[in-house]
Scaffold this active site. Sequence first.
Site, PDB file in Angstrom:
ATOM      1  N   SER A   7      38.684  53.721 145.606  1.00 26.39           N
ATOM      2  CA  SER A   7      38.177  54.874 144.770  1.00 26.39           C
ATOM      3  C   SER A   7      39.441  55.555 144.288  1.00 26.39           C
ATOM      4  CB  SER A   7      37.815  55.784 146.142  1.00 26.39           C
ATOM      5  OG  SER A   7      37.344  57.057 145.558  1.00 26.39           O
ATOM      6  N   ASN A   9      39.023  58.996 143.973  1.00 26.13           N
ATOM      7  CA  ASN A   9      38.658  60.314 144.565  1.00 26.13           C
ATOM      8  C   ASN A   9      39.440  60.496 145.892  1.00 26.13           C
ATOM      9  OD1 ASN A   9      37.451  62.331 145.638  1.00 26.13           O
ATOM     10  ND2 ASN A   9      35.665  62.224 144.184  1.00 26.13           N
ATOM     11  N   ASN A  11      39.213  63.085 147.940  1.00 22.47           N
ATOM     12  CA  ASN A  11      38.308  63.404 148.894  1.00 22.47           C
ATOM     13  C   ASN A  11      37.138  62.540 149.561  1.00 22.47           C
ATOM     14  OD1 ASN A  11      38.907  66.428 148.711  1.00 22.47           O
ATOM     15  ND2 ASN A  11      37.950  66.338 146.576  1.00 22.47           N
ATOM     16  N   ASP A  65      29.381  54.841 145.258  1.00 21.59           N
ATOM     17  CA  ASP A  65      28.977  55.787 144.162  1.00 21.59           C
ATOM     18  C   ASP A  65      28.017  56.635 144.705  1.00 21.59           C
ATOM     19  OD1 ASP A  65      29.323  56.688 141.461  1.00 21.59           O
ATOM     20  OD2 ASP A  65      27.239  56.161 141.017  1.00 21.59           O
ATOM     21  N   TYR A 146      29.482  68.883 145.249  1.00 21.95           N
ATOM     22  CA  TYR A 146      28.292  70.040 145.332  1.00 21.95           C
ATOM     23  C   TYR A 146      28.082  70.556 146.809  1.00 21.95           C
ATOM     24  CZ  TYR A 146      27.254  68.337 140.695  1.00 21.95           C
ATOM     25  OH  TYR A 146      27.348  68.119 139.129  1.00 21.95           O
ATOM     26  N   LYS A 167      29.980  66.930 159.514  1.00 26.53           N
ATOM     27  CA  LYS A 167      29.631  66.490 158.083  1.00 26.53           C
ATOM     28  C   LYS A 167      29.863  64.823 158.105  1.00 26.53           C
ATOM     29  CE  LYS A 167      30.313  66.035 153.226  1.00 26.53           C
ATOM     30  NZ  LYS A 167      31.422  65.970 152.002  1.00 26.53           N
ATOM     31  N   HIS A 172      25.181  61.431 153.876  1.00 25.49           N
ATOM     32  CA  HIS A 172      24.615  60.544 153.006  1.00 25.49           C
ATOM     33  C   HIS A 172      25.810  59.238 153.320  1.00 25.49           C
ATOM     34  CE1 HIS A 172      27.130  63.216 150.613  1.00 25.49           C
ATOM     35  NE2 HIS A 172      27.103  62.068 149.528  1.00 25.49           N
ATOM     36  N   ARG A 173      27.067  59.697 153.152  1.00 24.63           N
ATOM     37  CA  ARG A 173      28.167  58.597 153.053  1.00 24.63           C
ATOM     38  C   ARG A 173      28.282  58.027 154.475  1.00 24.63           C
ATOM     39  NH1 ARG A 173      31.456  61.384 150.208  1.00 24.63           N
ATOM     40  NH2 ARG A 173      30.776  60.447 148.237  1.00 24.63           N
TER      41      ARG A 173
END
Length: 193
Positions: A7, A9, A11, A65, A146, A167, A172-173
């Site tokens: 990744s 990213n 975050n 993804d 989001y 979280k 989902h992750r």
Amino acid sequence: MEIVFVSENENKITEAREILLPLGFQPIFCGVTCRETGLTFTENAVLKAQAAVGSVKDVPIMADDSGICVDALNGMPGVLSSRWSQDGRNIDLLLWQMRDVPDVHRTAHFVCSIACVMPNTEVRTVSSVWHGRILHVPDGTGGFGYDPVFLPDGYSVSAAGLGSDLKNRISHRYKALRLMSSLLKRTYSSCHA
């Protein structure tokens, strides 16, 4: 168990570390640039994982993804989530597009697909979803992407307001990484039994 997580990213890297360590994995992070040309989250995750194959040997390579799919927008932004607006103002564009959508039709879900290229180049994939609704205004200061406009089903605060501990136990992750970790543990335990 050591794995490579692909990744660029920061975050996602932070979340992946917080999720994978308690699952028994030692993630090594690898930033590889890859064009996301897939039509699905799974295709893009596979592209990212395969892009790192030449960088490491003998270690599973994992990539993610993910994005948000809004029912009132026919599943968009979907795989285009990170590049939905041209100027990086994805939330502003989404809220503008949803401005006249009543609460009952603001359903959405996050999707996370994880691809893992095994040392023998076999590819494994898993996906998970996190259902909720799109808020009218951003809420919360945590998370990223989001999260400030996503109200998870069963909660009274946005994903950005949940705090990372919660979280990272319900998202989902988390669900997708947990599925992949179980798959990897079963694969390696049967190989070394």
